[in-house]
Scaffold this motif. Sequence first.
Motif, PDB file in Angstrom:
ATOM      1  N   GLY A  38       4.583 -13.546  35.283  1.00  0.00           N
ATOM      2  CA  GLY A  38       3.691 -12.716  36.089  1.00  0.00           C
ATOM      3  C   GLY A  38       3.758 -13.148  37.545  1.00  0.00           C
ATOM      4  N   ARG A  39       2.991 -12.473  38.395  1.00  0.00           N
ATOM      5  CA  ARG A  39       3.097 -12.737  39.838  1.00  0.00           C
ATOM      6  C   ARG A  39       2.626 -14.142  40.200  1.00  0.00           C
ATOM      7  N   LEU A  40       1.581 -14.608  39.538  1.00  0.00           N
ATOM      8  CA  LEU A  40       1.013 -15.921  39.857  1.00  0.00           C
ATOM      9  C   LEU A  40       1.062 -16.834  38.643  1.00  0.00           C
ATOM     10  N   GLY A  41       1.207 -18.122  38.879  1.00  0.00           N
ATOM     11  CA  GLY A  41       1.195 -19.094  37.789  1.00  0.00           C
ATOM     12  C   GLY A  41       0.200 -20.202  38.081  1.00  0.00           C
ATOM     13  N   TRP A  42      -0.452 -20.673  37.008  1.00  0.00           N
ATOM     14  CA  TRP A  42      -1.401 -21.791  37.148  1.00  0.00           C
ATOM     15  C   TRP A  42      -0.620 -23.092  37.111  1.00  0.00           C
ATOM     16  N   VAL A  43      -0.863 -23.967  38.074  1.00  0.00           N
ATOM     17  CA  VAL A  43      -0.193 -25.270  38.086  1.00  0.00           C
ATOM     18  C   VAL A  43      -1.221 -26.379  38.331  1.00  0.00           C
ATOM     19  N   SER A  44      -0.887 -27.571  37.852  1.00  0.00           N
ATOM     20  CA  SER A  44      -1.727 -28.743  38.070  1.00  0.00           C
ATOM     21  C   SER A  44      -0.832 -29.910  38.458  1.00  0.00           C
ATOM     22  N   ASP A  45      -1.183 -30.591  39.558  1.00  0.00           N
ATOM     23  CA  ASP A  45      -0.483 -31.812  39.945  1.00  0.00           C
ATOM     24  C   ASP A  45      -1.491 -32.723  40.628  1.00  0.00           C
ATOM     25  N   VAL A  46      -1.027 -33.845  41.192  1.00  0.00           N
ATOM     26  CA  VAL A  46      -1.981 -34.800  41.789  1.00  0.00           C
ATOM     27  C   VAL A  46      -2.887 -34.155  42.826  1.00  0.00           C
ATOM     28  N   GLN A  47      -2.392 -33.082  43.461  1.00  0.00           N
ATOM     29  CA  GLN A  47      -3.191 -32.446  44.522  1.00  0.00           C
ATOM     30  C   GLN A  47      -4.300 -31.547  43.990  1.00  0.00           C
ATOM     31  N   GLY A  48      -4.192 -31.122  42.729  1.00  0.00           N
ATOM     32  CA  GLY A  48      -5.266 -30.281  42.184  1.00  0.00           C
ATOM     33  C   GLY A  48      -4.728 -29.155  41.333  1.00  0.00           C
ATOM     34  N   TYR A  49      -5.641 -28.296  40.905  1.00  0.00           N
ATOM     35  CA  TYR A  49      -5.315 -27.091  40.135  1.00  0.00           C
ATOM     36  C   TYR A  49      -5.221 -25.914  41.091  1.00  0.00           C
ATOM     37  N   ARG A  50      -4.276 -25.021  40.861  1.00  0.00           N
ATOM     38  CA  ARG A  50      -4.208 -23.820  41.702  1.00  0.00           C
ATOM     39  C   ARG A  50      -3.291 -22.782  41.062  1.00  0.00           C
ATOM     40  N   TYR A  51      -3.318 -21.577  41.604  1.00  0.00           N
ATOM     41  CA  TYR A  51      -2.340 -20.541  41.266  1.00  0.00           C
ATOM     42  C   TYR A  51      -1.326 -20.443  42.388  1.00  0.00           C
ATOM     43  N   GLN A  52      -0.063 -20.297  42.031  1.00  0.00           N
ATOM     44  CA  GLN A  52       0.966 -20.136  43.069  1.00  0.00           C
ATOM     45  C   GLN A  52       2.072 -19.203  42.561  1.00  0.00           C
ATOM     46  N   PRO A  53       2.807 -18.552  43.481  1.00  0.00           N
ATOM     47  CA  PRO A  53       3.797 -17.547  43.080  1.00  0.00           C
ATOM     48  C   PRO A  53       5.146 -18.111  42.658  1.00  0.00           C
ATOM     49  N   THR A  54       5.328 -19.441  42.733  1.00  0.00           N
ATOM     50  CA  THR A  54       6.634 -20.031  42.405  1.00  0.00           C
ATOM     51  C   THR A  54       6.497 -21.217  41.449  1.00  0.00           C
ATOM     52  N   HIS A  55       7.576 -21.469  40.719  1.00  0.00           N
ATOM     53  CA  HIS A  55       7.662 -22.603  39.789  1.00  0.00           C
ATOM     54  C   HIS A  55       7.656 -23.904  40.598  1.00  0.00           C
ATOM     55  N   PRO A  56       6.866 -24.911  40.185  1.00  0.00           N
ATOM     56  CA  PRO A  56       6.752 -26.123  41.006  1.00  0.00           C
ATOM     57  C   PRO A  56       8.034 -26.949  41.067  1.00  0.00           C
ATOM     58  N   GLU A  57       8.940 -26.792  40.107  1.00  0.00           N
ATOM     59  CA  GLU A  57      10.175 -27.605  40.114  1.00  0.00           C
ATOM     60  C   GLU A  57      11.378 -26.823  40.621  1.00  0.00           C
ATOM     61  N   THR A  58      11.494 -25.552  40.264  1.00  0.00           N
ATOM     62  CA  THR A  58      12.670 -24.782  40.709  1.00  0.00           C
ATOM     63  C   THR A  58      12.410 -24.066  42.031  1.00  0.00           C
ATOM     64  N   GLY A  59      11.152 -23.841  42.376  1.00  0.00           N
ATOM     65  CA  GLY A  59      10.819 -23.071  43.577  1.00  0.00           C
ATOM     66  C   GLY A  59      11.034 -21.581  43.447  1.00  0.00           C
ATOM     67  N   GLU A  60      11.443 -21.134  42.242  1.00  0.00           N
ATOM     68  CA  GLU A  60      11.726 -19.699  42.036  1.00  0.00           C
ATOM     69  C   GLU A  60      10.442 -18.949  41.675  1.00  0.00           C
ATOM     70  N   PRO A  61      10.402 -17.641  41.974  1.00  0.00           N
ATOM     71  CA  PRO A  61       9.275 -16.822  41.511  1.00  0.00           C
ATOM     72  C   PRO A  61       9.199 -16.841  39.983  1.00  0.00           C
ATOM     73  N   TRP A  62       7.997 -16.685  39.454  1.00  0.00           N
ATOM     74  CA  TRP A  62       7.833 -16.624  38.000  1.00  0.00           C
ATOM     75  C   TRP A  62       8.483 -15.357  37.442  1.00  0.00           C
ATOM     76  N   PRO A  63       9.051 -15.410  36.231  1.00  0.00           N
ATOM     77  CA  PRO A  63       9.602 -14.196  35.605  1.00  0.00           C
ATOM     78  C   PRO A  63       8.497 -13.158  35.340  1.00  0.00           C
ATOM     79  N   ALA A  64       8.925 -11.923  35.148  1.00  0.00           N
ATOM     80  CA  ALA A  64       7.966 -10.841  34.869  1.00  0.00           C
ATOM     81  C   ALA A  64       7.303 -11.043  33.501  1.00  0.00           C
TER      82      ALA A  64
END
Length: 206
Positions: free
Chosen positions: A58-84
Motif C-alpha cells: 500500500g502507499r504507506l507502511g508502519w515502521v519501528s526503529d530506535v527513533q520511534g513508530y511511524r508511517y512512511q512511503p518507503t521500505h526502511p532497508e531498500t528505500g523502495e516504495p511499498w508494493p501495491a
Amino acid sequence: MSSITLAPGLVYHPDYLDRSAQEGLLEALRGITRAAPLYTPRMPRTGKPFSVRMTNCGRLGWVSDVQGYRYQPTHPETGEPWPAMPDRVLRAWEELSGYSHPPDACLINFYEPKARMGMHQDKDEEAFDAPVVSLSLGDTALFRYGGLDRSDPTKSVRLRSGDAIVFGGPARLIHHGIDRLIPETSDLLPQGGRLNLTLRRVEKPL
Ligand code: MD6
Ligand code: FE
C-alpha cells in the motif's frame, strides 16, 4: 457469512477466507516479500528487536526503529516504495470495514513458531474513525484483547488461518496482542508460522 461481536466494535469473522482464497493471498504475499523483504523492526529507544518480522504494502507502511513508530512511503532497508495492495486485500476492506474510503496502509507481520507480540494499541494513524481490518494465515494464534485502559480485564480468542477480525468504533483503540502461536495447526505455510495482515486508513480523507 457469519460474524461474532466479541465486544462493541470488535467483530470476529471466522473462516472469512476459504482455502483457495488463502492460497491466492499467500502467493500474492510471496511476490510482495520478494519486492519488499521482511525485516526485523526494533523497539523505540532501546533498539530491542521484535520477534515478529514485518513488511508492508500500500502507499504507506508502519515502521519501528530506535527513533520511534511511524508511517512512511518507503521500505526502511531498500528505500523502495511499498508494493501495491493485492486485490483480495482491497476486497476484504470493502466487505468488512464499512468505511467509504480505501485503505492506504497494510502491515504484514510474519511470526516464526516462537514469535509473539506484546499488548499494544494501534494509535499511530490519523483517521481513528476508520477501523483496522486484520486477516490471519497459517498457524492458529492466541489473540488477547482488553479495553481502552491497559489495566482493563482481558479475554482471548484463537485466530485461525482465514479468520478476519475488525477493530472499529469503541474498540478501535483497545489493547491487544499475540500471546503465542499454537504449533502445527495449519499446513498453509510449508514451514509453519503465521502471517497477519492489518489494513488501515492512516490519512484523513480530504
Ligand atoms: C496479529 N494484530 O494478529 C497482530 N492490530 O498478529 C494486531 O496487532 C492488530 O489484529 C489492530 C487491529 C487488529 C489486529
Ligand atoms: Fe495491533
